[in-house]
Design a protein around this motif. Structure first.
Motif, PDB file in Angstrom:
ATOM      1  N   ASN A 142       4.120   7.473  -0.928  1.00 54.19           N
ATOM      2  CA  ASN A 142       4.061   6.037  -0.640  1.00 54.19           C
ATOM      3  C   ASN A 142       5.007   5.620   0.477  1.00 54.19           C
ATOM      4  O   ASN A 142       5.440   4.479   0.545  1.00 54.19           O
ATOM      5  CB  ASN A 142       4.347   5.238  -1.911  1.00 54.19           C
ATOM      6  CG  ASN A 142       5.710   5.523  -2.501  1.00 54.19           C
ATOM      7  OD1 ASN A 142       6.337   6.531  -2.192  1.00 54.19           O
ATOM      8  ND2 ASN A 142       6.165   4.653  -3.373  1.00 54.19           N
ATOM      9  N   ALA A 144       4.472   4.942   3.546  1.00 53.70           N
ATOM     10  CA  ALA A 144       3.961   3.848   4.381  1.00 53.70           C
ATOM     11  C   ALA A 144       4.332   2.494   3.787  1.00 53.70           C
ATOM     12  O   ALA A 144       4.591   1.537   4.523  1.00 53.70           O
ATOM     13  CB  ALA A 144       2.451   3.961   4.543  1.00 53.70           C
ATOM     14  N   ASP A 145       4.399   2.417   2.462  1.00 58.97           N
ATOM     15  CA  ASP A 145       4.772   1.163   1.802  1.00 58.97           C
ATOM     16  C   ASP A 145       6.278   1.049   1.597  1.00 58.97           C
ATOM     17  O   ASP A 145       6.840  -0.041   1.682  1.00 58.97           O
ATOM     18  CB  ASP A 145       4.075   1.049   0.441  1.00 58.97           C
ATOM     19  CG  ASP A 145       2.573   0.954   0.578  1.00 58.97           C
ATOM     20  OD1 ASP A 145       2.106   0.222   1.468  1.00 58.97           O
ATOM     21  OD2 ASP A 145       1.865   1.637  -0.185  1.00 58.97           O
ATOM     22  N   ALA A 146       6.939   2.169   1.309  1.00 63.54           N
ATOM     23  CA  ALA A 146       8.368   2.153   0.983  1.00 63.54           C
ATOM     24  C   ALA A 146       9.262   2.334   2.216  1.00 63.54           C
ATOM     25  O   ALA A 146      10.473   2.193   2.104  1.00 63.54           O
ATOM     26  CB  ALA A 146       8.675   3.245  -0.036  1.00 63.54           C
TER      27      ALA A 146
END
Length: 158
Positions: A142, A144-146
């Protein structure tokens, strides 16, 4: 659970409660460790990946070619990682972005339970490794989100 509890991240059942380490990908692990030692951060210890037998990793050659050193700083750890010549997420990070923070590691009591909880939370699993005593790590997909890779880890049982 009340509405207030639902809106408060601290009330969530999550494996992200205890930061264990920050890992920095570097080009020259010896030079970087020496620099940190000159600042009073250390001593630095080599970390071996040989104990990980049950692994699901994209490229075993790339994984086992990684070189790690660690230093304890108070209640947390700083890790340095120098990728080898084979493909790995760490090598791609270094090639594309340069040196920098690659992941944040969170300590969990039971890695298999934490891995299952991450799946329940619909977090993508990139890779995992377990030792004979079932301790080990899970890398989440994750970033790309974190904005950084998140890692769950359970320490070797003593």
């Amino acid at each position: 659970m009340s509405d207030a509890d639902r809106s408060d991240p601290r009330a969530m059942d999550t494996p992200f409660k205890h930061v264990h380490h920050v890992c920095i990908v570097v080009r020259d692990i010896e030079k970087t460790a020496a620099y940190y030692a000159s600042l009073g951060i250390g001593p630095w210890e080599e970390m071996s990946l040989k104990a990980y037998a049950d692994c699901q990793i994209p490229n075993p050659e790339g994984f086992f070619g990684l070189r790690f050193k660690r230093a304890d700083i108070g209640a947390m750890q700083l890790q340095l990682c120098q990728p080898g010549s084979s493909d790995s997420p760490e090598k791609r990070f270094l090639d594309e972005r340069g040196e920098g923070v690659f992941h944040i590691g969170f300590e969990v009591e039971n890695i298999d339970a934490a891995h299952a909880r991450a799946v329940e939370m619909q977090l993508p699993i990139d890779s995992y490794g377990r030792r004979a005593d079932r301790t080990g790590f899970t890398y989440l997909g994750n970033a790309a989100d974190a904005a950084v890779v998140l890692v769950l880890r359970e320490a070797l049982k003593s």
